[in-house]
Design a protein around this motif. Structure first.
Motif, mmCIF file in Angstrom:
data_model
loop_
_atom_site.group_PDB
_atom_site.id
_atom_site.type_symbol
_atom_site.label_atom_id
_atom_site.label_comp_id
_atom_site.label_asym_id
_atom_site.label_seq_id
_atom_site.Cartn_x
_atom_site.Cartn_y
_atom_site.Cartn_z
ATOM 1 N N VAL A 139 -35.052 32.445 11.155
ATOM 2 C CA VAL A 139 -35.605 32.984 12.410
ATOM 3 C C VAL A 139 -35.588 34.506 12.300
ATOM 4 O O VAL A 139 -34.540 35.115 12.062
ATOM 5 N N ASN A 140 -36.761 35.102 12.444
ATOM 6 C CA ASN A 140 -36.904 36.561 12.363
ATOM 7 C C ASN A 140 -37.046 37.149 13.764
ATOM 8 O O ASN A 140 -37.825 36.642 14.581
ATOM 9 N N ILE A 141 -36.300 38.218 14.027
ATOM 10 C CA ILE A 141 -36.439 38.882 15.324
ATOM 11 C C ILE A 141 -37.524 39.950 15.194
ATOM 12 O O ILE A 141 -37.327 40.977 14.538
ATOM 13 N N ALA A 142 -38.663 39.667 15.804
ATOM 14 C CA ALA A 142 -39.766 40.641 15.819
ATOM 15 C C ALA A 142 -39.689 41.391 17.143
ATOM 16 O O ALA A 142 -38.623 41.860 17.548
ATOM 17 N N SER A 143 -40.792 41.481 17.870
ATOM 18 C CA SER A 143 -40.781 42.172 19.173
ATOM 19 C C SER A 143 -42.080 41.855 19.894
ATOM 20 O O SER A 143 -43.118 41.654 19.259
ATOM 21 N N ASN A 182 -39.660 30.946 11.618
ATOM 22 C CA ASN A 182 -40.214 31.265 12.936
ATOM 23 C C ASN A 182 -39.743 32.649 13.369
ATOM 24 O O ASN A 182 -38.905 33.265 12.711
ATOM 25 N N ALA A 183 -40.279 33.102 14.487
ATOM 26 C CA ALA A 183 -39.909 34.429 14.984
ATOM 27 C C ALA A 183 -39.704 34.376 16.487
ATOM 28 O O ALA A 183 -40.145 33.444 17.171
ATOM 29 N N VAL A 184 -39.002 35.388 16.977
ATOM 30 C CA VAL A 184 -38.796 35.562 18.416
ATOM 31 C C VAL A 184 -39.249 36.971 18.756
ATOM 32 O O VAL A 184 -38.957 37.924 18.026
ATOM 33 N N ALA A 228 -30.770 32.047 23.113
ATOM 34 C CA ALA A 228 -31.214 30.694 23.488
ATOM 35 C C ALA A 228 -32.465 30.297 22.704
ATOM 36 O O ALA A 228 -32.580 29.168 22.211
ATOM 37 N N ALA A 229 -33.408 31.232 22.552
ATOM 38 C CA ALA A 229 -34.647 30.926 21.826
ATOM 39 C C ALA A 229 -34.374 30.743 20.334
ATOM 40 O O ALA A 229 -34.923 29.836 19.691
ATOM 41 N N VAL A 230 -33.504 31.588 19.784
ATOM 42 C CA VAL A 230 -33.197 31.504 18.344
ATOM 43 C C VAL A 230 -32.526 30.174 18.025
ATOM 44 O O VAL A 230 -32.903 29.488 17.064
ATOM 45 N N THR A 231 -31.540 29.793 18.826
ATOM 46 C CA THR A 231 -30.821 28.553 18.521
ATOM 47 C C THR A 231 -31.733 27.339 18.717
ATOM 48 O O THR A 231 -31.638 26.367 17.971
ATOM 49 N N PHE A 232 -32.641 27.405 19.678
ATOM 50 C CA PHE A 232 -33.602 26.300 19.830
ATOM 51 C C PHE A 232 -34.448 26.156 18.561
ATOM 52 O O PHE A 232 -34.590 25.058 18.008
ATOM 53 N N ASP A 237 -34.169 20.184 17.339
ATOM 54 C CA ASP A 237 -35.314 20.115 18.263
ATOM 55 C C ASP A 237 -36.488 20.962 17.790
ATOM 56 O O ASP A 237 -37.623 20.757 18.222
ATOM 57 N N GLY A 238 -36.205 21.938 16.926
ATOM 58 C CA GLY A 238 -37.281 22.816 16.439
ATOM 59 C C GLY A 238 -37.828 22.393 15.093
ATOM 60 O O GLY A 238 -38.582 23.151 14.472
#
Ligand SMILES: NC(=O)c1ccc[n+]([C@@H]2O[C@H](COP(=O)([O-])OP(=O)(O)OC[C@H]3O[C@@H](n4cnc5c(N)ncnc54)[C@H](O)[C@@H]3O)[C@@H](O)[C@H]2O)c1
Length: 254
Positions: A139-143, A182-184, A228-232, A237-238
């Motif tokens: 999971v990559n943290i974008a913006s 995926n990214a957030v 919450a979004a990252v762990t999902f 479930d993801g």
């Protein structure tokens, strides 16, 4: 709920802000967490707090822009836990907010080295292990700035655009290896990040009000929203989600 029991999770930039909340959330849900950060004091504090609360964490010092350090980080995690189930590429920062033509080449290169090269290096050095163990999740943290940029942080936002494109391309390359990427995309939050972007330790009331007025839900993001979004995305479930991103933005990008 123990969604990550027996899983090893590496979180970069975990000494502060979003990364701290992400590390704590994974630990609360049963994971062994590698708290990796450039800053040894803050990451040592976060790992100690997780352990004191009954979780499992260890601290590693890393500069994600340095390939040899990232390679050592992944190898150390593998030596310690035998596998890396989840990598969260969260470390990042912004140059001071100013118009693009006032930004130096050094500032431009430095922000790309951490925010874009750092994600590349994290992925590069975890994927062989994930392939060998039969799967994993990145999971990559974008913006939200990658898709709805505000003026003043254009090179920073471009690093996050690079992260989103890398997320999609890499998702294709590893899909058949049971690896999701995926990214957030978080909206503004009052973390350590704001000092780099604004030059001030805390947002002025006026600046907070201006930012908040652009967010339909009426508040800034909180680290827990991002966790919450990252762990999902990283949870079972993801499992069918890959190459996508979640806008954690209270509706700002609509
Ligand atoms: N706060 C916001 O408004 C916001 C909005 C959208 C996206 N983001 C992104 O969220 C991520 C986390 O930022 P945050 O808001 O929690 O900020 P933060 O400053 O509180 O935390 C970032 C952490 O990354 C670490 N770090 C910085 N450079 C590093 C490097 N080269 N190697 C290893 N660690 C390094 C810092 O020491 C710090 O602990 C960043 O990628 C940032 O770009 C932040």
């Amino acid at each position: 709920m123990q969604r990550f029991e027996d899983k090893c999770v590496v979180v970069t930039g975990a000494g502060s802000g979003f990364g701290e909340a992400i590390a704590e959330r994974f630990a609360r849900e049963g994971a062994s967490v590698v708290v990796a950060d450039l800053n040894p004091e803050s990451s040592t504090r976060v790992a100690a707090e997780i352990n004191a609360a009954g979780g499992r964490a260890c601290q590693k010092t890393v500069d994600v822009s340095e390939e040899d350090q990232v390679a050592v980080l992944m190898q150390t995690a593998l030596d310690e836990y035998g596998r890396i189930d989840v990598l969260v590429n969260n470390a990042g920062y912004s140059h001071l907010s100013k118009l693009l033509w006032k930004i130096s080449v050094a500032e431009f290169d430095a922000v790309f080295a951490v925010n874009a090269r750092g994600v590349f290096l994290g992925c590069k050095h975890v994927i062989p292990a994930m392939i060998e163990q039969g799967g994993g999740s990145i999971v990559n943290i974008a913006s939200i700035g990658a898709i709805a940029p505000r003026p003043g942080v254009t090179p920073y936002n471009a690093t996050k655009g690079a992260v989103l494109t890398m997320t999609k391309g890499l998702a294709l390359e590893v899909a058949r290896h049971n690896i999701t990427v995926n990214a957030v995309n978080p909206v503004a939050a009052e973390t350590g990040f704001m000092k780099g972007a604004t030059g001030h330790d805390v947002l002025s009331d006026e600046m907070r009000a201006t930012l908040t007025s652009t967010i339909p839900r009426g508040r800034l993001a909180q680290p827990r929203d991002v966790a919450a979004a990252v762990t999902f995305l990283a949870s079972d479930d993801g499992e069918f989600l890959t190459g996508t991103s979640i806008n954690v933005d209270g509706g700002r990008s609509i």
